[in-house]
Motif scaffolding. Structure first.
Motif, PDB file in Angstrom:
ATOM      1  N   ARG A  88       0.819  -1.200   0.000  1.00 50.13           N
ATOM      2  CA  ARG A  88       0.000   0.000   0.000  1.00 50.13           C
ATOM      3  C   ARG A  88       0.863   1.265   0.000  1.00 50.13           C
TER       4      ARG A  88
ATOM      5  N   PRO B 153       2.647   3.878  -2.272  1.00 48.25           N
ATOM      6  CA  PRO B 153       2.585   4.225  -3.695  1.00 48.25           C
ATOM      7  C   PRO B 153       3.949   4.098  -4.373  1.00 48.25           C
TER       8      PRO B 153
ATOM      9  N   SER C 169       3.821   9.257  -6.775  1.00 47.14           N
ATOM     10  CA  SER C 169       2.861  10.239  -6.245  1.00 47.14           C
ATOM     11  C   SER C 169       2.966  11.531  -7.046  1.00 47.14           C
TER      12      SER C 169
ATOM     13  N   SER D  85      -0.404   1.746 -15.534  1.00 46.62           N
ATOM     14  CA  SER D  85      -0.523   2.164 -14.129  1.00 46.62           C
ATOM     15  C   SER D  85      -1.935   1.981 -13.581  1.00 46.62           C
TER      16      SER D  85
ATOM     17  N   GLY E 288      -4.137   3.057  -9.687  1.00 46.01           N
ATOM     18  CA  GLY E 288      -3.982   3.732  -8.410  1.00 46.01           C
ATOM     19  C   GLY E 288      -5.243   4.410  -7.960  1.00 46.01           C
TER      20      GLY E 288
ATOM     21  N   LYS F 108      -2.000   8.810  -6.438  1.00 48.09           N
ATOM     22  CA  LYS F 108      -1.050   7.844  -5.897  1.00 48.09           C
ATOM     23  C   LYS F 108      -1.183   6.558  -6.709  1.00 48.09           C
TER      24      LYS F 108
ATOM     25  N   TYR G  98      -0.240   2.712  -7.274  1.00 49.07           N
ATOM     26  CA  TYR G  98       0.214   1.559  -6.498  1.00 49.07           C
ATOM     27  C   TYR G  98       0.654   0.426  -7.411  1.00 49.07           C
TER      28      TYR G  98
END
Lengths: 185, 185, 185
Positions: B30, B32, B35, B156, B158, B180, B182
Protein backbone atom coordinates in the motif's frame (compact mmCIF):
# COMPACT_ATOMS: atom_id res chain seq x y z
CA UNK A 1 34.59 -25.36 -0.39
CA UNK A 2 31.95 -26.47 -2.83
CA UNK A 3 29.41 -26.70 -0.06
CA UNK A 4 30.24 -23.20 1.10
CA UNK A 5 29.82 -21.96 -2.47
CA UNK A 6 26.50 -23.74 -2.63
CA UNK A 7 25.32 -22.14 0.61
CA UNK A 8 26.48 -18.68 -0.52
CA UNK A 9 24.72 -19.18 -3.78
CA UNK A 10 21.57 -20.29 -2.01
CA UNK A 11 21.56 -17.23 0.23
CA UNK A 12 22.23 -14.97 -2.72
CA UNK A 13 19.28 -16.53 -4.48
CA UNK A 14 17.05 -16.20 -1.43
CA UNK A 15 18.00 -12.54 -1.17
CA UNK A 16 17.27 -12.03 -4.85
CA UNK A 17 13.96 -13.79 -4.57
CA UNK A 18 12.94 -11.84 -1.46
CA UNK A 19 13.80 -8.51 -3.04
CA UNK A 20 11.82 -9.64 -6.04
CA UNK A 21 8.73 -10.08 -3.92
CA UNK A 22 8.74 -6.65 -2.35
CA UNK A 23 9.63 -4.72 -5.48
CA UNK A 24 7.85 -6.98 -7.94
CA UNK A 25 6.03 -4.01 -9.47
CA UNK A 26 9.24 -2.96 -11.14
CA UNK A 27 9.83 -6.26 -12.85
CA UNK A 28 6.56 -6.61 -14.69
CA UNK A 29 7.02 -7.71 -18.22
CA UNK A 30 6.42 -5.35 -21.11
CA UNK A 31 6.08 -8.33 -23.44
CA UNK A 32 2.41 -8.79 -24.24
CA UNK A 33 0.83 -12.07 -23.14
CA UNK A 34 -1.65 -11.75 -26.01
CA UNK A 35 -1.73 -9.62 -29.21
CA UNK A 36 -4.81 -9.07 -31.37
CA UNK A 37 -5.71 -6.85 -34.33
CA UNK A 38 -9.26 -5.83 -35.29
CA UNK A 39 -11.06 -3.24 -37.36
CA UNK A 40 -14.34 -1.58 -36.57
CA UNK A 41 -16.63 0.43 -38.78
CA UNK A 42 -18.73 3.41 -37.73
CA UNK A 43 -21.54 4.87 -39.87
CA UNK A 44 -23.03 7.97 -38.22
CA UNK A 45 -26.75 8.64 -38.62
CA UNK A 46 -27.21 11.80 -40.72
CA UNK A 47 -30.99 11.89 -41.11
CA UNK A 48 -31.00 9.88 -44.33
CA UNK A 49 -29.08 6.66 -43.68
CA UNK A 50 -31.14 5.08 -40.90
CA UNK A 51 -30.90 1.67 -42.53
CA UNK A 52 -27.10 1.52 -42.56
CA UNK A 53 -26.20 3.77 -39.64
CA UNK A 54 -24.45 2.09 -36.71
CA UNK A 55 -24.18 5.20 -34.52
CA UNK A 56 -26.13 8.34 -33.66
CA UNK A 57 -25.50 11.71 -32.06
CA UNK A 58 -27.39 11.65 -28.77
CA UNK A 59 -25.97 14.68 -27.00
CA UNK A 60 -24.90 17.96 -28.53
CA UNK A 61 -23.63 21.29 -27.25
CA UNK A 62 -25.92 24.32 -26.86
CA UNK A 63 -25.01 25.39 -30.43
CA UNK A 64 -25.50 21.93 -32.00
CA UNK A 65 -28.13 19.46 -33.15
CA UNK A 66 -28.42 15.69 -33.55
CA UNK A 67 -28.11 15.09 -37.27
CA UNK A 68 -25.01 17.12 -38.11
CA UNK A 69 -21.81 17.09 -36.08
CA UNK A 70 -21.44 20.50 -34.42
CA UNK A 71 -19.05 23.32 -35.30
CA UNK A 72 -15.92 24.00 -33.23
CA UNK A 73 -14.53 20.53 -34.03
CA UNK A 74 -17.72 18.81 -32.88
CA UNK A 75 -16.96 19.86 -29.27
CA UNK A 76 -19.70 18.50 -27.07
CA UNK A 77 -21.16 15.96 -29.49
CA UNK A 78 -21.81 12.58 -27.89
CA UNK A 79 -22.10 9.64 -30.27
CA UNK A 80 -23.43 6.21 -29.26
CA UNK A 81 -22.32 3.31 -31.42
CA UNK A 82 -22.84 -0.37 -32.07
CA UNK A 83 -20.32 -1.13 -34.78
CA UNK A 84 -19.32 -4.39 -36.49
CA UNK A 85 -15.81 -5.71 -35.73
CA UNK A 86 -13.98 -7.41 -38.59
CA UNK A 87 -10.60 -9.11 -38.96
CA UNK A 88 -9.64 -7.07 -42.02
CA UNK A 89 -10.42 -3.57 -43.29
CA UNK A 90 -13.47 -4.62 -45.34
CA UNK A 91 -16.80 -3.37 -44.00
CA UNK A 92 -18.52 -6.33 -45.60
CA UNK A 93 -16.35 -9.05 -44.06
CA UNK A 94 -18.17 -11.34 -41.63
CA UNK A 95 -18.21 -9.59 -38.24
CA UNK A 96 -16.56 -11.41 -35.34
CA UNK A 97 -18.20 -9.19 -32.74
CA UNK A 98 -19.56 -5.73 -31.99
CA UNK A 99 -17.87 -2.59 -30.69
CA UNK A 100 -20.38 -0.93 -28.37
CA UNK A 101 -20.16 2.29 -26.41
CA UNK A 102 -19.78 6.00 -26.95
CA UNK A 103 -17.38 8.77 -27.83
CA UNK A 104 -17.44 12.45 -26.98
CA UNK A 105 -15.72 15.16 -28.97
CA UNK A 106 -14.16 17.12 -26.17
CA UNK A 107 -12.13 19.99 -27.58
CA UNK A 108 -13.02 23.22 -29.30
CA UNK A 109 -9.78 24.15 -31.06
CA UNK A 110 -8.97 20.84 -32.68
CA UNK A 111 -10.32 17.30 -32.93
CA UNK A 112 -10.02 15.10 -29.89
CA UNK A 113 -12.40 12.60 -28.36
CA UNK A 114 -12.95 10.57 -25.21
CA UNK A 115 -13.94 6.94 -25.59
CA UNK A 116 -15.72 4.39 -23.42
CA UNK A 117 -16.61 1.15 -25.15
CA UNK A 118 -16.50 -2.64 -25.15
CA UNK A 119 -15.62 -5.27 -27.70
CA UNK A 120 -18.18 -8.02 -27.48
CA UNK A 121 -17.02 -11.23 -29.15
CA UNK A 122 -19.17 -14.14 -30.13
CA UNK A 123 -17.20 -16.11 -32.72
CA UNK A 124 -15.53 -19.48 -32.80
CA UNK A 125 -12.22 -17.75 -32.03
CA UNK A 126 -13.27 -15.58 -29.10
CA UNK A 127 -16.11 -15.35 -26.62
CA UNK A 128 -16.27 -12.63 -24.04
CA UNK A 129 -15.66 -8.93 -23.76
CA UNK A 130 -12.84 -6.41 -23.53
CA UNK A 131 -13.49 -3.02 -21.94
CA UNK A 132 -11.73 0.16 -23.03
CA UNK A 133 -11.50 3.77 -21.93
CA UNK A 134 -9.21 6.60 -22.86
CA UNK A 135 -8.50 9.90 -24.51
CA UNK A 136 -8.26 9.87 -28.29
CA UNK A 137 -6.27 12.89 -29.52
CA UNK A 138 -6.86 11.68 -33.09
CA UNK A 139 -3.12 11.61 -33.82
CA UNK A 140 -1.87 9.10 -36.34
CA UNK A 141 -1.72 6.51 -33.56
CA UNK A 142 -2.94 6.90 -30.01
CA UNK A 143 -3.05 4.61 -27.00
CA UNK A 144 -6.01 3.90 -24.74
CA UNK A 145 -6.38 1.49 -21.80
CA UNK A 146 -7.85 -1.99 -21.78
CA UNK A 147 -9.20 -1.88 -18.23
CA UNK A 148 -10.80 -5.31 -17.94
CA UNK A 149 -12.29 -8.29 -19.69
CA UNK A 150 -14.62 -11.23 -19.27
CA UNK A 151 -14.99 -14.74 -20.73
CA UNK A 152 -11.90 -15.60 -22.81
CA UNK A 153 -10.44 -12.28 -21.67
CA UNK A 154 -11.11 -12.85 -17.97
CA UNK A 155 -9.47 -10.04 -15.92
CA UNK A 156 -7.26 -8.90 -18.83
CA UNK A 157 -5.54 -5.53 -18.89
CA UNK A 158 -3.47 -3.89 -21.59
CA UNK A 159 -3.07 -1.15 -24.16
CA UNK A 160 -5.00 -0.62 -27.40
CA UNK A 161 -3.38 1.44 -30.14
CA UNK A 162 -5.93 3.10 -32.42
CA UNK A 163 -5.32 4.15 -36.02
CA UNK A 164 -7.88 5.84 -38.24
CA UNK A 165 -7.84 3.61 -41.30
CA UNK A 166 -10.46 5.56 -43.28
CA UNK A 167 -12.56 8.68 -42.78
CA UNK A 168 -15.17 9.59 -45.37
CA UNK A 169 -17.41 12.67 -45.43
CA UNK A 170 -17.90 12.79 -41.66
CA UNK A 171 -20.27 9.82 -41.98
CA UNK A 172 -18.09 6.70 -42.21
CA UNK A 173 -14.87 5.95 -40.42
CA UNK A 174 -12.88 2.81 -39.80
CA UNK A 175 -10.51 2.25 -36.90
CA UNK A 176 -7.71 -0.29 -36.74
CA UNK A 177 -7.19 -1.47 -33.16
CA UNK A 178 -3.95 -3.16 -32.11
CA UNK A 179 -4.60 -4.75 -28.75
CA UNK A 180 -1.71 -5.84 -26.57
CA UNK A 181 -2.62 -7.49 -23.29
CA UNK A 182 0.07 -7.41 -20.60
CA UNK A 183 -2.05 -8.94 -17.90
CA UNK A 184 -3.63 -12.32 -18.70
CA UNK A 185 -5.16 -14.74 -16.17
CA UNK B 1 24.41 -32.52 9.74
CA UNK B 2 25.08 -29.29 7.88
CA UNK B 3 23.88 -30.82 4.64
CA UNK B 4 20.67 -31.99 6.28
CA UNK B 5 20.11 -28.49 7.62
CA UNK B 6 20.74 -27.11 4.19
CA UNK B 7 18.22 -29.49 2.66
CA UNK B 8 15.64 -28.68 5.32
CA UNK B 9 16.23 -25.02 4.77
CA UNK B 10 15.88 -25.45 1.05
CA UNK B 11 12.58 -27.27 1.42
CA UNK B 12 11.34 -24.68 3.86
CA UNK B 13 12.21 -22.00 1.36
CA UNK B 14 10.50 -23.86 -1.48
CA UNK B 15 7.40 -24.18 0.68
CA UNK B 16 7.53 -20.48 1.52
CA UNK B 17 7.99 -19.56 -2.07
CA UNK B 18 5.14 -21.80 -3.23
CA UNK B 19 2.76 -20.38 -0.65
CA UNK B 20 3.87 -16.93 -1.71
CA UNK B 21 2.76 -17.61 -5.26
CA UNK B 22 -0.75 -18.68 -4.41
CA UNK B 23 -1.46 -16.01 -1.84
CA UNK B 24 0.51 -13.21 -3.42
CA UNK B 25 -2.57 -11.02 -3.64
CA UNK B 26 -2.40 -10.50 0.10
CA UNK B 27 1.10 -9.09 0.07
CA UNK B 28 0.57 -6.17 -2.26
CA UNK B 29 2.09 -2.98 -1.03
CA UNK B 30 0.00 0.00 0.00
CA UNK B 31 3.01 2.27 -0.48
CA UNK B 32 2.58 4.23 -3.70
CA UNK B 33 5.17 3.60 -6.40
CA UNK B 34 4.53 7.12 -7.71
CA UNK B 35 2.86 10.24 -6.25
CA UNK B 36 1.77 13.28 -8.25
CA UNK B 37 -0.25 16.43 -7.56
CA UNK B 38 -2.05 18.49 -10.21
CA UNK B 39 -4.77 21.11 -10.49
CA UNK B 40 -7.33 21.43 -13.24
CA UNK B 41 -9.60 24.30 -14.10
CA UNK B 42 -13.14 24.05 -15.46
CA UNK B 43 -15.03 27.01 -16.97
CA UNK B 44 -18.58 26.00 -17.91
CA UNK B 45 -20.18 27.57 -20.99
CA UNK B 46 -23.07 29.79 -19.89
CA UNK B 47 -24.12 31.34 -23.19
CA UNK B 48 -21.83 34.36 -22.84
CA UNK B 49 -18.31 33.04 -22.22
CA UNK B 50 -17.66 31.02 -25.35
CA UNK B 51 -14.13 32.39 -25.64
CA UNK B 52 -12.97 31.21 -22.20
CA UNK B 53 -15.26 28.24 -21.61
CA UNK B 54 -13.51 24.85 -21.33
CA UNK B 55 -16.67 22.78 -20.85
CA UNK B 56 -20.28 22.66 -21.98
CA UNK B 57 -23.53 21.04 -20.89
CA UNK B 58 -24.36 18.51 -23.60
CA UNK B 59 -27.08 16.46 -21.96
CA UNK B 60 -29.76 17.66 -19.59
CA UNK B 61 -32.78 16.16 -17.85
CA UNK B 62 -36.33 16.61 -19.17
CA UNK B 63 -36.68 19.72 -16.99
CA UNK B 64 -33.30 21.27 -17.95
CA UNK B 65 -31.51 23.13 -20.72
CA UNK B 66 -27.95 23.49 -21.96
CA UNK B 67 -26.84 26.89 -20.76
CA UNK B 68 -27.87 26.79 -17.10
CA UNK B 69 -27.22 23.85 -14.79
CA UNK B 70 -30.58 22.25 -13.97
CA UNK B 71 -32.55 22.42 -10.74
CA UNK B 72 -32.64 19.49 -8.28
CA UNK B 73 -28.85 19.70 -7.78
CA UNK B 74 -28.18 19.57 -11.52
CA UNK B 75 -29.40 15.93 -11.57
CA UNK B 76 -29.08 14.68 -15.13
CA UNK B 77 -26.75 17.35 -16.47
CA UNK B 78 -23.86 15.94 -18.51
CA UNK B 79 -20.86 18.22 -18.92
CA UNK B 80 -18.04 17.57 -21.42
CA UNK B 81 -14.72 19.21 -20.61
CA UNK B 82 -11.27 19.88 -21.95
CA UNK B 83 -9.56 21.64 -19.07
CA UNK B 84 -5.97 22.84 -18.61
CA UNK B 85 -3.86 21.00 -16.02
CA UNK B 86 -1.42 23.07 -14.00
CA UNK B 87 1.15 22.30 -11.32
CA UNK B 88 -0.20 24.95 -8.95
CA UNK B 89 -3.59 26.51 -8.27
CA UNK B 90 -3.16 29.38 -10.74
CA UNK B 91 -5.41 29.18 -13.82
CA UNK B 92 -2.83 31.18 -15.77
CA UNK B 93 0.18 28.95 -15.01
CA UNK B 94 1.59 27.17 -18.06
CA UNK B 95 -0.50 24.02 -18.59
CA UNK B 96 1.35 20.67 -18.45
CA UNK B 97 -1.51 18.81 -20.07
CA UNK B 98 -5.27 18.62 -20.53
CA UNK B 99 -7.98 16.94 -18.46
CA UNK B 100 -10.51 15.59 -20.95
CA UNK B 101 -13.76 13.75 -20.41
CA UNK B 102 -17.15 14.24 -18.83
CA UNK B 103 -19.06 14.40 -15.58
CA UNK B 104 -22.70 13.71 -14.83
CA UNK B 105 -24.59 15.14 -11.89
CA UNK B 106 -26.39 12.03 -10.73
CA UNK B 107 -28.43 12.82 -7.65
CA UNK B 108 -31.55 14.81 -6.99
CA UNK B 109 -31.39 15.47 -3.26
CA UNK B 110 -27.80 16.66 -3.01
CA UNK B 111 -24.76 17.23 -5.19
CA UNK B 112 -22.93 14.20 -6.46
CA UNK B 113 -21.34 13.44 -9.79
CA UNK B 114 -19.90 10.56 -11.80
CA UNK B 115 -16.65 11.13 -13.63
CA UNK B 116 -14.94 9.57 -16.63
CA UNK B 117 -11.87 11.40 -17.87
CA UNK B 118 -8.22 11.27 -18.87
CA UNK B 119 -5.17 13.33 -18.06
CA UNK B 120 -3.24 13.84 -21.26
CA UNK B 121 0.33 14.97 -20.63
CA UNK B 122 2.65 16.51 -23.14
CA UNK B 123 5.36 18.28 -21.16
CA UNK B 124 9.05 17.74 -20.58
CA UNK B 125 8.19 15.99 -17.31
CA UNK B 126 5.49 13.63 -18.50
CA UNK B 127 4.23 12.18 -21.74
CA UNK B 128 1.27 9.84 -21.88
CA UNK B 129 -2.15 9.50 -20.32
CA UNK B 130 -3.83 8.47 -17.10
CA UNK B 131 -7.44 7.25 -17.18
CA UNK B 132 -9.88 7.82 -14.32
CA UNK B 133 -13.40 6.80 -13.40
CA UNK B 134 -15.38 7.05 -10.23
CA UNK B 135 -18.17 8.48 -8.15
CA UNK B 136 -17.64 11.99 -6.82
CA UNK B 137 -19.86 12.62 -3.78
CA UNK B 138 -18.44 16.16 -3.62
CA UNK B 139 -17.28 15.66 -0.02
CA UNK B 140 -14.25 17.60 1.13
CA UNK B 141 -12.06 14.84 -0.30
CA UNK B 142 -13.17 11.86 -2.33
CA UNK B 143 -11.37 8.97 -3.99
CA UNK B 144 -11.75 7.74 -7.54
CA UNK B 145 -9.88 5.00 -9.44
CA UNK B 146 -6.94 5.35 -11.78
CA UNK B 147 -7.82 2.41 -14.04
CA UNK B 148 -4.98 2.55 -16.56
CA UNK B 149 -2.33 4.60 -18.26
CA UNK B 150 -0.18 4.85 -21.36
CA UNK B 151 3.24 6.25 -22.26
CA UNK B 152 5.14 7.22 -19.11
CA UNK B 153 2.22 5.77 -17.15
CA UNK B 154 2.14 2.46 -19.02
CA UNK B 155 -0.35 0.09 -17.32
CA UNK B 156 -0.52 2.16 -14.13
CA UNK B 157 -3.27 1.78 -11.56
CA UNK B 158 -3.98 3.73 -8.41
CA UNK B 159 -6.18 6.12 -6.50
CA UNK B 160 -6.83 9.82 -7.15
CA UNK B 161 -8.05 11.98 -4.28
CA UNK B 162 -10.05 14.99 -5.44
CA UNK B 163 -10.47 18.24 -3.54
CA UNK B 164 -12.53 21.21 -4.73
CA UNK B 165 -10.02 24.02 -4.43
CA UNK B 166 -12.34 26.79 -5.68
CA UNK B 167 -15.95 27.05 -6.84
CA UNK B 168 -17.22 30.35 -8.19
CA UNK B 169 -20.75 31.20 -9.34
CA UNK B 170 -21.42 27.78 -10.85
CA UNK B 171 -19.19 28.75 -13.77
CA UNK B 172 -15.59 28.19 -12.62
CA UNK B 173 -14.23 25.46 -10.41
CA UNK B 174 -10.77 24.16 -9.70
CA UNK B 175 -9.94 20.65 -8.55
CA UNK B 176 -6.78 19.54 -6.78
CA UNK B 177 -5.93 15.94 -7.69
CA UNK B 178 -3.56 13.88 -5.54
CA UNK B 179 -2.61 10.85 -7.57
CA UNK B 180 -1.05 7.84 -5.90
CA UNK B 181 -0.10 4.97 -8.17
CA UNK B 182 0.21 1.56 -6.50
CA UNK B 183 0.81 -0.38 -9.66
CA UNK B 184 3.71 0.80 -11.84
CA UNK B 185 5.31 -1.19 -14.67
CA UNK C 1 26.13 -38.23 -5.14
CA UNK C 2 23.64 -36.69 -2.72
CA UNK C 3 25.32 -33.31 -3.09
CA UNK C 4 25.11 -33.51 -6.86
CA UNK C 5 21.43 -34.32 -6.56
CA UNK C 6 21.00 -31.38 -4.26
CA UNK C 7 22.76 -29.07 -6.69
CA UNK C 8 20.69 -30.36 -9.59
CA UNK C 9 17.59 -29.89 -7.57
CA UNK C 10 18.62 -26.39 -6.62
CA UNK C 11 19.26 -25.44 -10.22
CA UNK C 12 15.98 -27.00 -11.27
CA UNK C 13 14.24 -24.94 -8.62
CA UNK C 14 16.03 -21.75 -9.66
CA UNK C 15 14.99 -22.40 -13.23
CA UNK C 16 11.41 -23.02 -12.14
CA UNK C 17 11.39 -19.90 -10.05
CA UNK C 18 12.88 -17.78 -12.82
CA UNK C 19 10.36 -19.04 -15.33
CA UNK C 20 7.70 -18.34 -12.75
CA UNK C 21 8.72 -14.71 -12.63
CA UNK C 22 8.49 -14.12 -16.33
CA UNK C 23 5.31 -16.06 -16.90
CA UNK C 24 3.70 -15.34 -13.55
CA UNK C 25 0.62 -13.93 -15.25
CA UNK C 26 -0.45 -17.47 -16.09
CA UNK C 27 -0.59 -18.58 -12.50
CA UNK C 28 -3.07 -16.05 -11.19
CA UNK C 29 -5.82 -17.56 -9.16
CA UNK C 30 -9.37 -17.77 -10.45
CA UNK C 31 -10.64 -18.19 -6.91
CA UNK C 32 -12.22 -14.92 -5.80
CA UNK C 33 -10.61 -13.17 -2.83
CA UNK C 34 -14.00 -11.64 -2.01
CA UNK C 35 -17.60 -12.41 -3.06
CA UNK C 36 -20.57 -10.09 -2.58
CA UNK C 37 -24.21 -10.01 -3.71
CA UNK C 38 -26.33 -6.88 -3.98
CA UNK C 39 -29.54 -5.67 -5.62
CA UNK C 40 -30.21 -2.26 -7.05
CA UNK C 41 -33.45 -0.63 -8.05
CA UNK C 42 -34.00 1.76 -10.94
CA UNK C 43 -37.16 3.86 -11.37
CA UNK C 44 -37.04 5.84 -14.61
CA UNK C 45 -38.61 9.31 -14.71
CA UNK C 46 -41.63 9.23 -17.03
CA UNK C 47 -43.00 12.74 -16.57
CA UNK C 48 -45.31 11.78 -13.72
CA UNK C 49 -43.20 10.04 -11.08
CA UNK C 50 -40.72 12.76 -10.15
CA UNK C 51 -41.05 11.97 -6.45
CA UNK C 52 -40.03 8.32 -6.75
CA UNK C 53 -37.86 8.36 -9.85
CA UNK C 54 -34.19 7.47 -9.33
CA UNK C 55 -33.09 7.94 -12.94
CA UNK C 56 -33.81 10.14 -15.95
CA UNK C 57 -33.26 10.09 -19.70
CA UNK C 58 -30.74 12.85 -20.38
CA UNK C 59 -29.70 12.09 -23.93
CA UNK C 60 -31.85 10.73 -26.72
CA UNK C 61 -31.40 9.96 -30.42
CA UNK C 62 -32.61 12.34 -33.15
CA UNK C 63 -35.95 10.50 -33.20
CA UNK C 64 -36.42 10.39 -29.40
CA UNK C 65 -37.38 12.52 -26.41
CA UNK C 66 -36.65 12.56 -22.70
CA UNK C 67 -39.76 11.19 -21.07
CA UNK C 68 -40.36 8.04 -23.11
CA UNK C 69 -37.63 5.56 -24.04
CA UNK C 70 -37.10 5.76 -27.81
CA UNK C 71 -38.15 3.32 -30.51
CA UNK C 72 -35.65 0.94 -32.13
CA UNK C 73 -34.91 -0.71 -28.77
CA UNK C 74 -34.17 2.62 -27.11
CA UNK C 75 -31.02 2.95 -29.25
CA UNK C 76 -29.31 6.18 -28.26
CA UNK C 77 -31.10 6.80 -24.97
CA UNK C 78 -28.74 7.79 -22.15
CA UNK C 79 -30.07 7.31 -18.65
CA UNK C 80 -28.42 8.76 -15.53
CA UNK C 81 -29.20 7.00 -12.28
CA UNK C 82 -28.76 7.21 -8.54
CA UNK C 83 -30.32 3.98 -7.31
CA UNK C 84 -30.57 2.45 -3.84
CA UNK C 85 -28.53 -0.73 -3.22
CA UNK C 86 -30.11 -3.35 -0.97
CA UNK C 87 -29.01 -6.72 0.36
CA UNK C 88 -32.19 -8.47 -0.79
CA UNK C 89 -34.66 -7.98 -3.64
CA UNK C 90 -37.01 -5.69 -1.68
CA UNK C 91 -37.04 -2.07 -2.88
CA UNK C 92 -38.04 -0.98 0.62
CA UNK C 93 -35.20 -2.72 2.49
CA UNK C 94 -32.75 -0.31 4.14
CA UNK C 95 -30.25 0.74 1.49
CA UNK C 96 -26.57 -0.06 2.16
CA UNK C 97 -25.34 2.32 -0.51
CA UNK C 98 -26.10 3.95 -3.85
CA UNK C 99 -25.47 2.78 -7.42
CA UNK C 100 -24.56 5.91 -9.37
CA UNK C 101 -23.73 6.36 -13.03
CA UNK C 102 -25.27 5.94 -16.44
CA UNK C 103 -26.33 3.46 -19.08
CA UNK C 104 -26.71 3.87 -22.81
CA UNK C 105 -28.94 1.72 -25.00
CA UNK C 106 -26.58 1.09 -27.87
CA UNK C 107 -28.22 -1.17 -30.41
CA UNK C 108 -31.04 -0.74 -32.88
CA UNK C 109 -32.06 -4.31 -33.63
CA UNK C 110 -32.29 -5.64 -30.09
CA UNK C 111 -31.76 -4.53 -26.50
CA UNK C 112 -28.24 -3.99 -25.34
CA UNK C 113 -26.68 -1.35 -23.13
CA UNK C 114 -23.32 0.03 -22.06
CA UNK C 115 -22.78 0.77 -18.40
CA UNK C 116 -20.48 3.02 -16.42
CA UNK C 117 -21.27 3.29 -12.73
CA UNK C 118 -20.06 3.08 -9.15
CA UNK C 119 -21.30 1.43 -6.01
CA UNK C 120 -20.92 3.86 -3.16
CA UNK C 121 -21.12 2.16 0.23
CA UNK C 122 -21.68 3.85 3.53
CA UNK C 123 -22.90 1.17 5.92
CA UNK C 124 -21.47 -0.55 8.97
CA UNK C 125 -20.42 -3.43 6.70
CA UNK C 126 -18.71 -1.52 3.90
CA UNK C 127 -17.27 1.91 3.30
CA UNK C 128 -15.82 2.89 -0.03
CA UNK C 129 -16.58 2.49 -3.69
CA UNK C 130 -16.41 -0.06 -6.48
CA UNK C 131 -16.21 1.12 -10.09
CA UNK C 132 -17.73 -0.80 -12.99
CA UNK C 133 -17.80 -0.59 -16.77
CA UNK C 134 -18.94 -2.98 -19.44
CA UNK C 135 -21.29 -4.04 -22.16
CA UNK C 136 -24.65 -5.37 -21.07
CA UNK C 137 -26.21 -7.55 -23.79
CA UNK C 138 -29.23 -8.06 -21.52
CA UNK C 139 -28.89 -11.84 -21.66
CA UNK C 140 -30.07 -13.83 -18.69
CA UNK C 141 -26.67 -13.24 -17.07
CA UNK C 142 -23.88 -11.04 -18.33
CA UNK C 143 -20.44 -10.11 -17.04
CA UNK C 144 -18.95 -6.66 -16.70
CA UNK C 145 -15.61 -5.51 -15.24
CA UNK C 146 -14.88 -4.22 -11.77
CA UNK C 147 -12.03 -1.89 -12.76
CA UNK C 148 -11.12 -0.38 -9.41
CA UNK C 149 -12.17 0.46 -5.91
CA UNK C 150 -11.49 2.74 -2.97
CA UNK C 151 -11.81 2.55 0.84
CA UNK C 152 -12.60 -1.03 1.91
CA UNK C 153 -12.23 -2.00 -1.73
CA UNK C 154 -8.84 -0.31 -2.22
CA UNK C 155 -7.44 -1.18 -5.68
CA UNK C 156 -9.85 -4.11 -6.17
CA UNK C 157 -10.52 -5.68 -9.54
CA UNK C 158 -12.94 -8.40 -10.54
CA UNK C 159 -16.04 -9.45 -12.42
CA UNK C 160 -19.68 -8.53 -11.75
CA UNK C 161 -22.40 -10.80 -13.06
CA UNK C 162 -25.68 -8.98 -13.68
CA UNK C 163 -29.12 -10.57 -13.68
CA UNK C 164 -32.36 -8.71 -14.35
CA UNK C 165 -34.43 -9.69 -11.33
CA UNK C 166 -37.54 -7.69 -12.29
CA UNK C 167 -38.62 -5.46 -15.16
CA UNK C 168 -41.95 -3.67 -14.97
CA UNK C 169 -43.60 -1.47 -17.59
CA UNK C 170 -40.32 0.09 -18.76
CA UNK C 171 -40.30 2.18 -15.58
CA UNK C 172 -38.95 -0.06 -12.80
CA UNK C 173 -36.22 -2.66 -12.99
CA UNK C 174 -34.15 -4.46 -10.42
CA UNK C 175 -30.71 -5.92 -11.02
CA UNK C 176 -29.01 -8.62 -8.99
CA UNK C 177 -25.24 -8.12 -8.99
CA UNK C 178 -22.88 -10.97 -8.07
CA UNK C 179 -19.48 -9.41 -7.48
CA UNK C 180 -16.39 -11.58 -7.42
CA UNK C 181 -13.13 -9.81 -6.72
CA UNK C 182 -9.98 -11.60 -7.92
CA UNK C 183 -7.59 -8.83 -7.01
CA UNK C 184 -7.67 -7.66 -3.39
CA UNK C 185 -5.01 -5.53 -1.70
Amino acid sequence: MQRKALISFLFFFIFLSASNTTTSKKHKSRNPCKSLVFYFHDIIYNGQNSKNATSAIIGSPPWGNKTILAGQNHFGDVVVFDDPITLDNNLHSPPVGRAQGFYIYDRKDYFTAWLGFSFWFNSTDHRGTLNFIGADPLNKTRDISVVGGTGDFFMSRGIATLMTDAFENEVYFRLRVDIKLYECW
